[in-house]
Design an enzyme around this catalytic site. Structure first.
Site, PDB file in Angstrom:
ATOM      1  N   LYS A 181       0.880  -1.175   0.000  1.00 45.21           N
ATOM      2  CA  LYS A 181       0.000   0.000   0.000  1.00 45.21           C
ATOM      3  C   LYS A 181       0.912   1.217   0.000  1.00 45.21           C
ATOM      4  O   LYS A 181       1.445   1.607   1.032  1.00 45.21           O
ATOM      5  CB  LYS A 181      -0.880  -0.008   1.257  1.00 45.21           C
ATOM      6  N   GLY A 232       2.315   4.469  13.637  1.00 45.61           N
ATOM      7  CA  GLY A 232       2.982   3.234  14.100  1.00 45.61           C
ATOM      8  C   GLY A 232       2.256   2.624  15.294  1.00 45.61           C
ATOM      9  O   GLY A 232       2.084   1.406  15.384  1.00 45.61           O
ATOM     10  N   GLU A 260       9.541   1.385  11.092  1.00 44.21           N
ATOM     11  CA  GLU A 260      10.531   2.457  11.074  1.00 44.21           C
ATOM     12  C   GLU A 260       9.788   3.769  11.174  1.00 44.21           C
ATOM     13  O   GLU A 260       9.066   4.156  10.267  1.00 44.21           O
ATOM     14  CB  GLU A 260      11.368   2.405   9.810  1.00 44.21           C
ATOM     15  N   CYS A 294      13.477  10.482   7.526  1.00 44.34           N
ATOM     16  CA  CYS A 294      13.292  10.057   8.913  1.00 44.34           C
ATOM     17  C   CYS A 294      14.540  10.308   9.765  1.00 44.34           C
ATOM     18  O   CYS A 294      14.440  10.608  10.933  1.00 44.34           O
ATOM     19  CB  CYS A 294      12.882   8.595   8.965  1.00 44.34           C
ATOM     20  N   GLY A 311       6.705   5.273   8.593  1.00 46.95           N
ATOM     21  CA  GLY A 311       5.859   6.467   8.642  1.00 46.95           C
ATOM     22  C   GLY A 311       5.930   7.091  10.020  1.00 46.95           C
ATOM     23  O   GLY A 311       6.923   6.944  10.736  1.00 46.95           O
ATOM     24  N   SER A 312       4.868   7.769  10.393  1.00 44.08           N
ATOM     25  CA  SER A 312       4.887   8.519  11.656  1.00 44.08           C
ATOM     26  C   SER A 312       4.760   7.585  12.863  1.00 44.08           C
ATOM     27  O   SER A 312       4.165   6.510  12.771  1.00 44.08           O
ATOM     28  CB  SER A 312       3.746   9.537  11.681  1.00 44.08           C
ATOM     29  N   THR A 313       5.303   8.016  13.982  1.00 42.38           N
ATOM     30  CA  THR A 313       5.220   7.239  15.220  1.00 42.38           C
ATOM     31  C   THR A 313       3.769   7.086  15.646  1.00 42.38           C
ATOM     32  O   THR A 313       3.349   6.031  16.130  1.00 42.38           O
ATOM     33  CB  THR A 313       6.073   7.913  16.316  1.00 42.38           C
ATOM     34  N   GLU A 353       9.186  15.868  15.582  1.00 41.84           N
ATOM     35  CA  GLU A 353       9.662  15.692  14.208  1.00 41.84           C
ATOM     36  C   GLU A 353       8.946  16.699  13.319  1.00 41.84           C
ATOM     37  O   GLU A 353       7.717  16.729  13.275  1.00 41.84           O
ATOM     38  CB  GLU A 353       9.374  14.268  13.739  1.00 41.84           C
TER      39      GLU A 353
HETATM   40  P1  NAI Z   1       1.688   8.832   7.901  1.00 43.84           P
HETATM   41  O1  NAI Z   1       2.374   8.049   8.950  1.00 43.84           O
HETATM   42  O2  NAI Z   1       0.234   9.155   8.070  1.00 43.84           O
HETATM   43  O3  NAI Z   1       1.839   8.101   6.467  1.00 43.84           O
HETATM   44  C1  NAI Z   1       2.745   7.072   6.168  1.00 43.84           C
HETATM   45  C2  NAI Z   1       2.029   5.921   5.483  1.00 43.84           C
HETATM   46  O4  NAI Z   1       1.087   5.350   6.380  1.00 43.84           O
HETATM   47  C3  NAI Z   1       1.228   6.284   4.230  1.00 43.84           C
HETATM   48  O5  NAI Z   1       1.350   5.238   3.279  1.00 43.84           O
HETATM   49  C4  NAI Z   1      -0.194   6.361   4.746  1.00 43.84           C
HETATM   50  O6  NAI Z   1      -1.119   6.071   3.723  1.00 43.84           O
HETATM   51  C5  NAI Z   1      -0.201   5.275   5.784  1.00 43.84           C
HETATM   52  N1  NAI Z   1      -1.211   5.428   6.860  1.00 43.84           N
HETATM   53  C6  NAI Z   1      -1.714   6.561   7.396  1.00 43.84           C
HETATM   54  N2  NAI Z   1      -2.603   6.285   8.365  1.00 43.84           N
HETATM   55  C7  NAI Z   1      -2.675   4.937   8.465  1.00 43.84           C
HETATM   56  C8  NAI Z   1      -3.417   4.036   9.279  1.00 43.84           C
HETATM   57  N3  NAI Z   1      -4.264   4.481  10.216  1.00 43.84           N
HETATM   58  N4  NAI Z   1      -3.229   2.709   9.111  1.00 43.84           N
HETATM   59  C9  NAI Z   1      -2.372   2.253   8.194  1.00 43.84           C
HETATM   60  N5  NAI Z   1      -1.650   3.053   7.375  1.00 43.84           N
HETATM   61  C10 NAI Z   1      -1.794   4.387   7.508  1.00 43.84           C
HETATM   62  O7  NAI Z   1       2.475  10.178   7.701  1.00 43.84           O
HETATM   63  P2  NAI Z   1       1.963  11.564   7.048  1.00 43.84           P
HETATM   64  O8  NAI Z   1       0.662  11.984   7.613  1.00 43.84           O
HETATM   65  O9  NAI Z   1       2.056  11.460   5.603  1.00 43.84           O
HETATM   66  O10 NAI Z   1       3.076  12.528   7.603  1.00 43.84           O
HETATM   67  C11 NAI Z   1       2.964  12.991   8.941  1.00 43.84           C
HETATM   68  C12 NAI Z   1       4.291  12.960   9.637  1.00 43.84           C
HETATM   69  O11 NAI Z   1       4.729  11.625   9.726  1.00 43.84           O
HETATM   70  C13 NAI Z   1       5.415  13.693   8.942  1.00 43.84           C
HETATM   71  O12 NAI Z   1       5.389  15.054   9.219  1.00 43.84           O
HETATM   72  C14 NAI Z   1       6.594  12.992   9.533  1.00 43.84           C
HETATM   73  O13 NAI Z   1       6.865  13.553  10.786  1.00 43.84           O
HETATM   74  C15 NAI Z   1       6.135  11.553   9.720  1.00 43.84           C
HETATM   75  N6  NAI Z   1       6.587  10.668   8.634  1.00 43.84           N
HETATM   76  C16 NAI Z   1       7.705   9.928   8.836  1.00 43.84           C
HETATM   77  C17 NAI Z   1       8.210   9.126   7.821  1.00 43.84           C
HETATM   78  C18 NAI Z   1       9.455   8.333   8.008  1.00 43.84           C
HETATM   79  O14 NAI Z   1      10.136   8.048   7.040  1.00 43.84           O
HETATM   80  N7  NAI Z   1       9.762   7.889   9.206  1.00 43.84           N
HETATM   81  C19 NAI Z   1       7.565   9.054   6.507  1.00 43.84           C
HETATM   82  C20 NAI Z   1       6.347   9.819   6.422  1.00 43.84           C
HETATM   83  C21 NAI Z   1       5.908  10.608   7.459  1.00 43.84           C
END
Ligand code: NAI
Ligand code: MG
Length: 506
Positions: free
Chosen positions: A198, A256, A273, A307, A251-253, A407
């Protein structure tokens, strides 16, 4: 305007669109076929450099995830099972060749979709990404078990067998999907698992195109499936699915934590991660000619959307002012611009939402008393339509301020002074995160104390951001768990099984 009209207006303006976007209305790739969502719903995906719609994606929901997981289960039990390690290795090698052949197209697609600089970032990473694929090709031949000698009475043979876990779900973020996906595809293909991916709703295109190349490389249909859609819909359905054995999430903590809860139903194995607030520590004896650009790119690379970005810059008292001046001057030399231009170093942020979030942090920094030394504003002029932000630098920050705790995921750096090695360690570790860190010093004792004392998964010394697939990458504390790359990653994709074979009557 309907979707066709919206996407056409962009297509007309651009002469540079990859063939993959000739039809900009994309579908899921399930069982080797392009299929629409059962609901037929679609979502837009944007080019962050212009704010225009780049393509539309199928909006997957629970029923589409269900369908893909069923297909992946069937593929796992089907012909893919019969692929020997050598045959799996061959598919990965063919995939690496095709990936290299189509590298320019893939990176263009990625740059248009998520805004990373095409030349200075995406194409500069060519060797790293191909070497990562090839590393996993080698691992396909390195899976075995053990025959431990036991101390049981009689004539009992004991074996430890390693078998692929089954169906793997992967939720990929938008900040570098082309590279990110390799840390799932690699171990899935090396071990003989199957996958449902996804991608992030903001950047799915390069992943869809990669999955097509996997089929061309000879991967049986259904081994790797891609379902696009929103995190809260398709992502959440994948995380909760009872027939997914392992889930990899970056993605975000905050999300996570949701994933951990969703995984509890069938106790799927997790690799997480998550966020970071990495310290980059500059001692007075550091070589500043290297440290200034190294620290700057450690935070501004990919416009800070990494990240492991080194966002908390600790500088030893004594060189503090000089370093801040040099860092501010250096940051002003970095070209913010259209990601397709050769000399662009910072492209746009991924979305208006991300830009608003980052600008909110810039305001909070000022409200809490940090001094804005460089940047801080959205770019105007030719760049006004995209989500561009200047490289931004705060001085007079304390480790307790919001900009040093949360972050930000944008080009925003904070400089925090320190005195002794002990103080540097205490401040560096005073964070809920523990993903990465940097140390700049020419003193071997200082370096060794930091290497052992920092609570983070990676310590870079007199460099920042190097990654090698044989070494791997992972976090301490709330930055997640599970190691990406390295020999141990494969273990997460394998079940261990013990067999006791009583041969005493033979
Ligand atoms: P996010 O954590 O919402 O998105 C990352 C992935 O998770 C995307 O594919 C999204 O579709 C999916 N996702 C979102 N909600 C979900 C859920 N409830 N269940 C399963 N999958 C879900 O991150 P977002 O909103 O795009 O960015 C917000 C913050 O997250 C950023 O400002 C940053 O701080 C952090 N982030 C960290 C990343 C990293 O590489 N560690 C990558 C992306 C975001
Ligand atoms: Mg996009």
């Amino acid at each position: 305007m309907d979707h066709d009209e919206k996407t056409m207006s962009l297509n007309e303006r651009s002469t540079l669109l990859p063939n993959f976007l000739e039809d900009p209305n994309k579908k899921h790739l399930i069982d080797g076929q392009w299929v629409a969502s059962m609901s037929e719903e679609r979502i837009d995906t944007f080019n962050p450099a212009t704010g225009a719609v780049l393509a539309t994606l199928s909006r997957g929901r629970t029923q589409d995830i269900d369908r893909a997981v069923q297909v992946a289960r069937r593929a796992f039990e089907g012909p893919w099972r019969l692929f020997t390690p050598a045959a799996r290795q061959q598919v990965i090698m063919r995939f690496a060749e095709l990936f290299e052949k189509h590298f320019d197209e893939l990176t263009l697609l990625e740059s248009l979709d998520m805004g990373a600089p095409l030349h200075k970032r995406l194409r500069a990473g060519k060797s790293g990404i191909i070497q990562t694929i090839l590393y996993f090709a080698a691992q396909a031949r390195n899976i075995g078990g053990a025959l431990p000698h036991n101390s049981l009475a009689g004539n009992v043979t004991t074996m430890i067998i390693q078998a692929p876990v089954g169906v793997v779900g992967a939720i990929i973020p938008w900040n570098g999907p082309l590279f990110s996906q390799m840390h799932v595809l690699g171990p899935v293909l090396a071990t003989g698992c199957t996958a449902v991916i996804k991608p992030a709703e903001d950047a799915s295109l390069a992943i869809l195109r990669t999955a097509e190349l996997l089929l061309e490389a000879g991967l049986p249909p259904g081994v790797v499936n891609v379902v696009t859609g929103l995190g809260v819909e398709a992502g959440a359905a994948l995380a909760a699915h009872p027939d997914v054995n392992r889930l990899a999430f970056t993605g975000s903590t905050q999300v996570g934590r949701e994933i951990i809860k969703a995984s509890a139903g069938n106790m799927k194995r997790l690799q997480l991660e998550l966020g970071g607030k990495s310290p980059d520590i500059v001692f007075a004896d550091a070589d500043l000619e290297k440290a200034v650009p190294g620290v700057a790119m450690g935070v501004y690379s990919n416009s800070g959307q990494i990240c492991f970005a080194g966002t908390r810059i600790f500088v030893q008292r004594g060189i503090q002012e000089e370093f801040l001046d040099q860092l501010a001057s250096y940051s002003k030399t970095l070209k913010v611009g259209n990601p397709l231009e050769e000399d662009t170093v910072l492209g746009p942020l991924i979305s208006q939402r991300q830009l608003d979030r980052v600008l909110g942090y810039v305001r909070t920094g000022q409200d809490e008393g940090a001094s804005l030394v460089a940047g801080g504003s959205r770019m105007g002029g030719d760049l006004a339509e995209g989500y561009y932000l200047e490289p931004t630098l705060f001085g007079q920050v304390t480790n307790a301020m919001t900009v040093a705790r949360e972050e930000i995921f944008g080009p925003v750096a904070s400089v925090i002074p320190f005195g002794t090695v002990e103080e540097a360690l205490r401040l560096a570790n005073d964070t809920p995160y523990g993903l990465a860190s940097g140390v700049w010093s020419s003193n071997v004792n200082t370096v060794m104390r930091m290497v052992h004392g920092i609570q983070a998964g990676t310590v870079w010394v007199n460099c920042y951001g190097l990654i090698d697939p044989a070494v791997g990458f992972g976090g301490y504390k709330e930055s997640g768990y599970g190691w990406k790359g390295g020999e141990s990653q494969i273990d997460g994709y394998l079940y261990q099984k013990a067999a006791y074979i009583n041969g005493s009557n033979v």
